[in-house]
Design a protein around this motif. Sequence first.
Motif, PDB file in Angstrom:
ATOM      1  N   LYS A  72       0.819  -1.202   0.000  1.00  0.00           N
ATOM      2  CA  LYS A  72       0.000   0.000   0.000  1.00  0.00           C
ATOM      3  C   LYS A  72       0.856   1.258   0.000  1.00  0.00           C
ATOM      4  O   LYS A  72       0.494   2.284  -0.549  1.00  0.00           O
ATOM      5  N   GLN A  73       2.027   1.174   0.663  1.00  0.00           N
ATOM      6  CA  GLN A  73       2.872   2.352   0.821  1.00  0.00           C
ATOM      7  C   GLN A  73       3.512   2.786  -0.480  1.00  0.00           C
ATOM      8  O   GLN A  73       3.784   3.954  -0.686  1.00  0.00           O
ATOM      9  N   GLN A  74       3.789   1.843  -1.368  1.00  0.00           N
ATOM     10  CA  GLN A  74       4.472   2.208  -2.608  1.00  0.00           C
ATOM     11  C   GLN A  74       3.920   1.391  -3.757  1.00  0.00           C
ATOM     12  O   GLN A  74       4.267   0.237  -3.934  1.00  0.00           O
ATOM     13  N   ALA A  75       3.060   1.989  -4.557  1.00  0.00           N
ATOM     14  CA  ALA A  75       2.521   1.325  -5.733  1.00  0.00           C
ATOM     15  C   ALA A  75       3.526   1.427  -6.864  1.00  0.00           C
ATOM     16  O   ALA A  75       4.175   2.451  -7.042  1.00  0.00           O
ATOM     17  N   PRO A  76       3.699   0.385  -7.660  1.00  0.00           N
ATOM     18  CA  PRO A  76       4.666   0.424  -8.759  1.00  0.00           C
ATOM     19  C   PRO A  76       4.221   1.346  -9.865  1.00  0.00           C
ATOM     20  O   PRO A  76       3.033   1.521 -10.117  1.00  0.00           O
ATOM     21  N   THR A  77       5.214   1.937 -10.550  1.00  0.00           N
ATOM     22  CA  THR A  77       4.890   2.828 -11.652  1.00  0.00           C
ATOM     23  C   THR A  77       4.684   2.056 -12.938  1.00  0.00           C
ATOM     24  O   THR A  77       4.098   2.562 -13.875  1.00  0.00           O
ATOM     25  N   GLN A  78       5.191   0.817 -13.009  1.00  0.00           N
ATOM     26  CA  GLN A  78       4.991  -0.002 -14.188  1.00  0.00           C
ATOM     27  C   GLN A  78       4.709  -1.414 -13.728  1.00  0.00           C
ATOM     28  O   GLN A  78       5.417  -1.961 -12.893  1.00  0.00           O
ATOM     29  N   VAL A  79       3.658  -2.024 -14.220  1.00  0.00           N
ATOM     30  CA  VAL A  79       3.235  -3.326 -13.737  1.00  0.00           C
ATOM     31  C   VAL A  79       3.700  -4.411 -14.698  1.00  0.00           C
ATOM     32  O   VAL A  79       3.411  -4.364 -15.887  1.00  0.00           O
ATOM     33  N   VAL A  80       4.454  -5.377 -14.138  1.00  0.00           N
ATOM     34  CA  VAL A  80       4.828  -6.558 -14.886  1.00  0.00           C
ATOM     35  C   VAL A  80       4.469  -7.728 -14.007  1.00  0.00           C
ATOM     36  O   VAL A  80       4.925  -7.807 -12.871  1.00  0.00           O
ATOM     37  N   THR A  81       3.607  -8.637 -14.463  1.00  0.00           N
ATOM     38  CA  THR A  81       3.093  -9.674 -13.582  1.00  0.00           C
ATOM     39  C   THR A  81       3.550 -11.052 -13.996  1.00  0.00           C
ATOM     40  O   THR A  81       3.840 -11.325 -15.158  1.00  0.00           O
ATOM     41  N   ALA A  82       3.593 -11.933 -12.973  1.00  0.00           N
ATOM     42  CA  ALA A  82       3.888 -13.342 -13.218  1.00  0.00           C
ATOM     43  C   ALA A  82       3.169 -14.154 -12.174  1.00  0.00           C
ATOM     44  O   ALA A  82       3.304 -13.893 -10.987  1.00  0.00           O
ATOM     45  N   LEU A 107       9.856 -12.177 -18.229  1.00  0.00           N
ATOM     46  CA  LEU A 107      10.396 -11.279 -17.211  1.00  0.00           C
ATOM     47  C   LEU A 107      11.896 -11.481 -17.040  1.00  0.00           C
ATOM     48  O   LEU A 107      12.659 -10.521 -16.913  1.00  0.00           O
ATOM     49  N   LEU A 108      12.313 -12.740 -17.037  1.00  0.00           N
ATOM     50  CA  LEU A 108      13.735 -13.028 -16.854  1.00  0.00           C
ATOM     51  C   LEU A 108      14.556 -12.575 -18.060  1.00  0.00           C
ATOM     52  O   LEU A 108      15.713 -12.160 -17.895  1.00  0.00           O
ATOM     53  N   ASN A 109      13.971 -12.642 -19.240  1.00  0.00           N
ATOM     54  CA  ASN A 109      14.654 -12.104 -20.420  1.00  0.00           C
ATOM     55  C   ASN A 109      14.847 -10.595 -20.287  1.00  0.00           C
ATOM     56  O   ASN A 109      15.914 -10.053 -20.618  1.00  0.00           O
ATOM     57  N   GLU A 110      13.802  -9.928 -19.807  1.00  0.00           N
ATOM     58  CA  GLU A 110      13.924  -8.486 -19.579  1.00  0.00           C
ATOM     59  C   GLU A 110      14.958  -8.199 -18.494  1.00  0.00           C
ATOM     60  O   GLU A 110      15.734  -7.246 -18.591  1.00  0.00           O
ATOM     61  N   MET A 111      14.940  -9.040 -17.466  1.00  0.00           N
ATOM     62  CA  MET A 111      15.902  -8.866 -16.377  1.00  0.00           C
ATOM     63  C   MET A 111      17.336  -9.005 -16.886  1.00  0.00           C
ATOM     64  O   MET A 111      18.228  -8.238 -16.500  1.00  0.00           O
ATOM     65  N   ASP A 112      17.576  -9.975 -17.767  1.00  0.00           N
ATOM     66  CA  ASP A 112      18.923 -10.147 -18.330  1.00  0.00           C
ATOM     67  C   ASP A 112      19.382  -8.876 -19.045  1.00  0.00           C
ATOM     68  O   ASP A 112      20.540  -8.445 -18.903  1.00  0.00           O
ATOM     69  N   LYS A 119      11.326 -21.625  -8.249  1.00  0.00           N
ATOM     70  CA  LYS A 119      12.535 -20.813  -8.154  1.00  0.00           C
ATOM     71  C   LYS A 119      12.359 -19.546  -8.974  1.00  0.00           C
ATOM     72  O   LYS A 119      11.991 -19.590 -10.144  1.00  0.00           O
ATOM     73  N   ASN A 120      12.621 -18.406  -8.354  1.00  0.00           N
ATOM     74  CA  ASN A 120      12.371 -17.127  -9.007  1.00  0.00           C
ATOM     75  C   ASN A 120      13.587 -16.213  -8.841  1.00  0.00           C
ATOM     76  O   ASN A 120      13.704 -15.505  -7.841  1.00  0.00           O
ATOM     77  N   PRO A 121      14.503 -16.218  -9.809  1.00  0.00           N
ATOM     78  CA  PRO A 121      15.694 -15.342  -9.720  1.00  0.00           C
ATOM     79  C   PRO A 121      15.322 -13.867  -9.631  1.00  0.00           C
ATOM     80  O   PRO A 121      16.100 -13.066  -9.102  1.00  0.00           O
ATOM     81  N   LEU A 122      14.172 -13.523 -10.147  1.00  0.00           N
ATOM     82  CA  LEU A 122      13.718 -12.130 -10.092  1.00  0.00           C
ATOM     83  C   LEU A 122      13.633 -11.649  -8.649  1.00  0.00           C
ATOM     84  O   LEU A 122      14.071 -10.547  -8.308  1.00  0.00           O
ATOM     85  N   PHE A 123      13.090 -12.504  -7.788  1.00  0.00           N
ATOM     86  CA  PHE A 123      12.958 -12.154  -6.373  1.00  0.00           C
ATOM     87  C   PHE A 123      14.332 -11.934  -5.738  1.00  0.00           C
ATOM     88  O   PHE A 123      14.536 -10.977  -4.994  1.00  0.00           O
ATOM     89  N   SER A 124      15.279 -12.804  -6.047  1.00  0.00           N
ATOM     90  CA  SER A 124      16.616 -12.689  -5.459  1.00  0.00           C
ATOM     91  C   SER A 124      17.276 -11.372  -5.830  1.00  0.00           C
ATOM     92  O   SER A 124      17.860 -10.687  -4.980  1.00  0.00           O
ATOM     93  N   HIS A 125      17.189 -10.996  -7.102  1.00  0.00           N
ATOM     94  CA  HIS A 125      17.762  -9.724  -7.528  1.00  0.00           C
ATOM     95  C   HIS A 125      17.081  -8.555  -6.825  1.00  0.00           C
ATOM     96  O   HIS A 125      17.745  -7.592  -6.399  1.00  0.00           O
TER      97      HIS A 125
END
Length: 239
Positions: free
Chosen positions: A18-28, A39-44, A86-92
């Motif tokens: 609630k405190q910080q809404a994202p400015t761009q939404v990417v969902t999984a 998402l991981l391709n974008e992350m790379d 396993k979600n590398p996105l979370f780790s980053h």
Amino acid sequence: MASPLKRQRDAQLKQLQKQQAPTQVVTATGDQPPSLHLLLNEMDNDLKRLKALTRQDDKIALKRDELIPKYRASVEEYLESEDLFKNPLFSHMVVWMFDIEELETAIAWCDIAIDKGFESPFKRDFATFCADQVLAWSEKMSAAGHDIEPYFTNVFEKIVLEWRLNEKVVAKYYKFAGLFLLRDKNGKPLASSVGDIEILEKAMSFLQEAGKNNPKVGVTTHIDKIGQRIRAIQDGTNI
């Protein structure tokens, strides 16, 4: 039935959302969701952008202003799900939260990872990683004369009451907590600058506990000086 601790952590996550809404939404969503690959391709690509930057402050700005808002909604949805893929996105994102010093979120996310039993991608488990990050931040803030609360005490209490960490990590926390109580006006640990016996005894207790966990942590001299200071105050010879 969810435990009181799990309910507290779930409520903490919802409050952070609630405190910080994202400015761009990417969902999984879902078990090994197809969209995660995108998402991981974008992350790379974004990791390559970060690597291309030479200045640390530019890297921090990119993470804070663009990358974290970009991926935040996806990570929060992942944390709310019951799936443990396993979600590398979370780790980053956990690392980035510490990098931009958004400690409230970083600690809360580590807590959730520990509670849900997420496998750590680091050479340390999530609890040790969180402890190391918060201690490094606390040392930097203390040296600059800035406040370290509530984050230091939050993690310190977890180390004492909840987490079973290596003794060397525990010793570092007790040592820092003890020396922090002895700071003089310049921020240096100096027993002779403290005139309150109760504070001196608390500092000594922390330092003694540090020594018990790791005899090589380097607290003997400080403990001796605290003892001298307490005796001087009691005798009225050096107040």
